[in-house]
Scaffold this active site. Structure first.
Site, PDB file in Angstrom:
ATOM      1  N   GLU A  86      15.827  43.595 -69.185  1.00  0.00           N
ATOM      2  CA  GLU A  86      16.290  42.565 -68.601  1.00  0.00           C
ATOM      3  C   GLU A  86      17.743  43.051 -68.212  1.00  0.00           C
ATOM      4  O   GLU A  86      17.857  41.340 -67.382  1.00  0.00           O
ATOM      5  CB  GLU A  86      16.655  40.701 -70.160  1.00  0.00           C
ATOM      6  CG  GLU A  86      17.712  41.541 -71.746  1.00  0.00           C
ATOM      7  CD  GLU A  86      17.370  43.003 -72.869  1.00  0.00           C
ATOM      8  OE1 GLU A  86      16.935  43.137 -72.044  1.00  0.00           O
ATOM      9  OE2 GLU A  86      18.161  42.539 -73.441  1.00  0.00           O
TER      10      GLU A  86
ATOM     11  N   GLY B 187      25.308  11.911 -57.637  1.00  0.00           N
ATOM     12  CA  GLY B 187      25.240  12.676 -56.779  1.00  0.00           C
ATOM     13  C   GLY B 187      25.655  14.209 -56.951  1.00  0.00           C
ATOM     14  O   GLY B 187      25.287  14.803 -56.150  1.00  0.00           O
TER      15      GLY B 187
ATOM     16  N   ASP C  67      21.778  17.705 -60.907  1.00  0.00           N
ATOM     17  CA  ASP C  67      20.879  17.285 -62.148  1.00  0.00           C
ATOM     18  C   ASP C  67      19.884  15.789 -61.932  1.00  0.00           C
ATOM     19  O   ASP C  67      19.737  15.822 -62.390  1.00  0.00           O
ATOM     20  CB  ASP C  67      21.716  17.336 -63.719  1.00  0.00           C
ATOM     21  CG  ASP C  67      22.043  19.054 -62.892  1.00  0.00           C
ATOM     22  OD1 ASP C  67      21.616  20.213 -63.024  1.00  0.00           O
ATOM     23  OD2 ASP C  67      23.139  19.154 -64.552  1.00  0.00           O
ATOM     24  N   SER C  68      21.663  15.199 -61.886  1.00  0.00           N
ATOM     25  CA  SER C  68      20.505  13.808 -61.873  1.00  0.00           C
ATOM     26  C   SER C  68      19.815  13.527 -60.682  1.00  0.00           C
ATOM     27  O   SER C  68      18.779  12.466 -60.881  1.00  0.00           O
ATOM     28  CB  SER C  68      22.190  12.363 -62.049  1.00  0.00           C
ATOM     29  OG  SER C  68      22.816  12.769 -60.823  1.00  0.00           O
TER      30      SER C  68
ATOM     31  N   CYS D 176      14.891  46.666 -78.566  1.00  0.00           N
ATOM     32  CA  CYS D 176      16.329  47.116 -79.116  1.00  0.00           C
ATOM     33  C   CYS D 176      16.229  46.246 -80.531  1.00  0.00           C
ATOM     34  O   CYS D 176      15.641  47.296 -81.225  1.00  0.00           O
ATOM     35  CB  CYS D 176      18.281  46.541 -78.574  1.00  0.00           C
ATOM     36  SG  CYS D 176      19.038  47.626 -78.621  1.00  0.00           S
ATOM     37  N   TYR D 177      17.090  46.060 -81.173  1.00  0.00           N
ATOM     38  CA  TYR D 177      17.469  45.152 -82.913  1.00  0.00           C
ATOM     39  C   TYR D 177      15.711  45.070 -82.836  1.00  0.00           C
ATOM     40  O   TYR D 177      15.349  45.502 -83.929  1.00  0.00           O
ATOM     41  CB  TYR D 177      18.259  44.189 -83.263  1.00  0.00           C
ATOM     42  CG  TYR D 177      18.275  43.981 -84.363  1.00  0.00           C
ATOM     43  CD1 TYR D 177      19.160  44.621 -85.369  1.00  0.00           C
ATOM     44  CD2 TYR D 177      17.267  42.911 -84.871  1.00  0.00           C
ATOM     45  CE1 TYR D 177      19.105  44.242 -86.750  1.00  0.00           C
ATOM     46  CE2 TYR D 177      17.700  42.783 -86.372  1.00  0.00           C
ATOM     47  CZ  TYR D 177      18.220  43.178 -86.970  1.00  0.00           C
ATOM     48  OH  TYR D 177      18.286  43.007 -88.350  1.00  0.00           O
TER      49      TYR D 177
ATOM     50  N   GLY E 225      20.352  42.597 -81.038  1.00  0.00           N
ATOM     51  CA  GLY E 225      21.048  41.251 -81.946  1.00  0.00           C
ATOM     52  C   GLY E 225      21.977  42.851 -82.697  1.00  0.00           C
ATOM     53  O   GLY E 225      22.151  43.935 -82.451  1.00  0.00           O
TER      54      GLY E 225
ATOM     55  N   HIS F  47      17.091  48.057 -73.121  1.00  0.00           N
ATOM     56  CA  HIS F  47      16.865  46.506 -72.177  1.00  0.00           C
ATOM     57  C   HIS F  47      16.935  46.659 -71.069  1.00  0.00           C
ATOM     58  O   HIS F  47      17.286  46.230 -70.076  1.00  0.00           O
ATOM     59  CB  HIS F  47      18.686  45.984 -72.455  1.00  0.00           C
ATOM     60  CG  HIS F  47      19.431  46.103 -74.273  1.00  0.00           C
ATOM     61  ND1 HIS F  47      18.888  44.428 -74.721  1.00  0.00           N
ATOM     62  CD2 HIS F  47      20.390  46.526 -75.005  1.00  0.00           C
ATOM     63  CE1 HIS F  47      19.687  44.548 -75.949  1.00  0.00           C
ATOM     64  NE2 HIS F  47      19.997  45.817 -75.488  1.00  0.00           N
TER      65      HIS F  47
ATOM     66  N   LYS G 104      19.421  25.880 -64.815  1.00  0.00           N
ATOM     67  CA  LYS G 104      20.114  25.676 -63.799  1.00  0.00           C
ATOM     68  C   LYS G 104      19.338  26.107 -62.481  1.00  0.00           C
ATOM     69  O   LYS G 104      18.987  25.213 -61.608  1.00  0.00           O
ATOM     70  CB  LYS G 104      21.040  25.503 -63.188  1.00  0.00           C
ATOM     71  CG  LYS G 104      21.993  25.332 -62.472  1.00  0.00           C
ATOM     72  CD  LYS G 104      22.396  24.247 -63.305  1.00  0.00           C
ATOM     73  CE  LYS G 104      23.740  23.666 -62.092  1.00  0.00           C
ATOM     74  NZ  LYS G 104      24.636  21.763 -62.421  1.00  0.00           N
TER      75      LYS G 104
END
Ligand code: XMP
Length: 518
Positions: free
Chosen positions: A179, A232, A235-236, A90-91, A63, A177, A374
């Site tokens: 990540e 098209g 996602d959809s 971290c934080y 943070g 970190h 995604k």
């Protein structure tokens, strides 16, 4: 469903509590890359809410604050009584130290960026590390004394306690970190925590995501019918396939062709969904309708409004015919869920999304992608057998080519732009750059300039080419395409699209420009 409401599914879940980190979302993504389901929720979520997720472990993010400023968010002590392992980053690490009786102080030795970590004892979380490792730090305060029961595992020049653990109670903390990619062994740290400390199984795979999604859809929809606005896009499309697997012919997809898709794209959508997958699909050719409404319109926001409204009208007309459908499917992603509560950007453009929720319609929502990022949607799409051109399709705006014709839109101009754009798509793919680029496309500014072809004067359109790299479309750089490729694009477009006599390349970044021209 409110942000952070437990999505409860069959996967082992590790929660990330967000203390305002720049990298909160990234932590959750990394955990998921380890095939363990993860959600990001606010640090002040109530303990009941946290319990609702039935987490097998909890990660406290970094943070921006010092733990010593007045309104610094505190670590809720009830977290330590949940009986599940906790990892502070971290934080979050400093929060653990303070809460459990250690000390945190400003040593005067801030560390930002690549830092050397001296590993004193690997313990459980640093087990893959050698005595010296590179890591990535971003802190001013440091843990100077570990709480009782903790062993110090590593130090750096600015952090006397750069990693510590109390294995018996299952509490772990790292000042660095894990990540970010600049901590090369960071994923090992996360894996040790997830698999060994929390005992999670790496079962969050595309195949099991599909199974789980189908189960959840069936629970929600029961024997009812659903409709889905198909664009098209990936996602959809993935939402459509999942729904179809879950409820079969009780799903109807509605595809509104506004006449401003890319060349042959509308046909391909129909071919793929109706032909290959056999999904019930209503395809509406609304191109005349849209072009009529857009006659004489040049102002970008007016264009967007007209298209957005007209789209909803078309969709509603079709939806009304499917009177017995109770559910409307939307392709909302997890990143939209996380950001919807926090985004406060000034409005630059009115976005219109295919599948945008029609107002005053009597549907319940189904959002089968609401818990996926995604890249996970893409992986699921591949697993479902969706063709490559859909799975890896670059973002395409709802208003389509209408906002890439700068000026008034008519059929001829749409046709010119479609042909030029098809060449851009083809050549970029041929050069192997399609997936690397966030977007690449052609723009038709409605102006004319003088040229000469075969000793004849020409007075034709220019085509602008836009190719950008980006991570999230919030910022973007113009892509440094090879000159040879630009040359091929220019000569092919001018030779093959007779209405065009000039090609220019857009070398503006976002900001100050935007990706689309309107
Ligand atoms: P800009 O032009 O604002 O675009 O830099 C950022 C990203 O959003 C896409 N875009 C849209 N997507 N409906 C959409 O679904 C829209 O109305 C729309 N307008 C822009 C754009 O292609 C880029 O990826």
């Amino acid at each position: 469903m409110a942000q952070g409401t437990p999505q409860v599914n069959g996967f082992d879940t590790v929660l990330v509590l967000d203390y305002g980190a720049q990298y909160g979302q990234l932590i959750a993504r990394r955990v998921r890359e380890c095939r363990v389901y993860s959600e990001l929720i606010p640090h002040d979520a109530s303990i009941e809410r946290i319990k609702g997720f039935k987490p097998k472990g909890i990660i406290l993010s970094g943070g921006p604050m010092s733990v010593y400023v007045d309104d610094a968010p505190k670590v809720n002590p009830e977290i330590f009584a949940l009986g599940v392992p906790v990892l502070g980053i971290c934080y979050g690490a400093q929060g653990i130290a303070l809460e459990l009786g250690g000390t945190v102080a400003r040593t005067g030795l801030s560390e930002f960026g690549k830092t050397t970590l001296s590993v004193i004892k690997p313990g459980l979380i640093l087990e893959s590390m050698r005595p010296e490792e590179q890591c990535w730090m971003s802190h001013r305060d440091s843990i100077t004394e570990p709480p009782p029961g903790f062993e110090v595992l590593a130090a750096s020049s600015g952090a006397p306690v750069a990693a510590m653990e109390d294995r018996e109670r299952g509490f772990y903390a790292v000042q660095f970190h894990p990540e970010v990619v600049h901590t090369p062994k960071g994923m090992d740290v996360l894996r040790s925590f997830l698999y060994k400390a929390c005992g999670c199984a790496p079962s969050f795979t595309p195949a099991s995501i599909i199974e789980e999604a189908i189960k959840k859809i069936r629970e929600q929809v029961g024997d009812s019918k659903a409709i889905l606005g198909l664009s098209g896009g990936v996602d959809s499309s993935v939402a459509a396939l999942l729904m179809y697997r879950a409820i079969g012919d009780r799903l109807t997809c509605v595809f509104v062709d506004q006449g401003m898709m890319r060349m042959r794209e509308a046909d391909r959508v129909v071919e793929t969904f109706s032909g290959t997958f056999g999904i019930p699909l209503v395809s509406v050719d609304a191109s005349d309708r849209f072009l009529d409404k857009l006659k004489g319109v040049t102002e970008p926001e007016r264009k967007r409004k007209i298209i957005g409204e007209e789209f909803i009208r078309c969709f509603e007309e079709e939806a009304r015919k499917l009177i017995d459908a109770r559910f409307l499917v939307q392709g909302t992603l997890y990143s939209d869920v996380i950001e919807s509560g926090t985004r406060q950007a000034a409005k630059i453009k009115s976005h219109h999304n295919v599948g945008g929720l029609p107002e005053k319609m009597d549907f319940e929502l189904v959002e089968p992608l609401r818990w996926l990022f995604k890249d996970e949607v893409r992986a699921v799409g591949e697993e479902l057998g969706l063709p490559e051109h859909i799975v890896w399709r670059q973002p395409f705006p709802g208003p389509g080519l209408a906002i890439r014709i700068i000026g008034e839109i008519d059929r001829e101009r749409v046709d010119v732009l479609q042909r030029a754009d098809a060449i851009v798509q083809e050549e970029i793919r041929k050069a192997g750059l399609y997936r690397e680029l966030w977007q690449c496309f052609a723009i038709l500014p409605v102006i004319r300039s003088v040229g000469v072809q075969g000793d004849e004067r020409t007075y034709g359109y220019p085509i602008a080419i836009r190719a950008v790299t980006s991570d999230d479309a919030m910022t973007a750089d113009w892509a440094h395409l090879p000159y040879d490729l630009l040359e091929t694009l220019s000569s092919r477009i001018i030779n093959e699209v007779p209405e065009v006599n000039r090609v220019v390349y857009d070398i503006s970044s976002k900001p100050p420009s935007t990706i689309e021209w309107e």
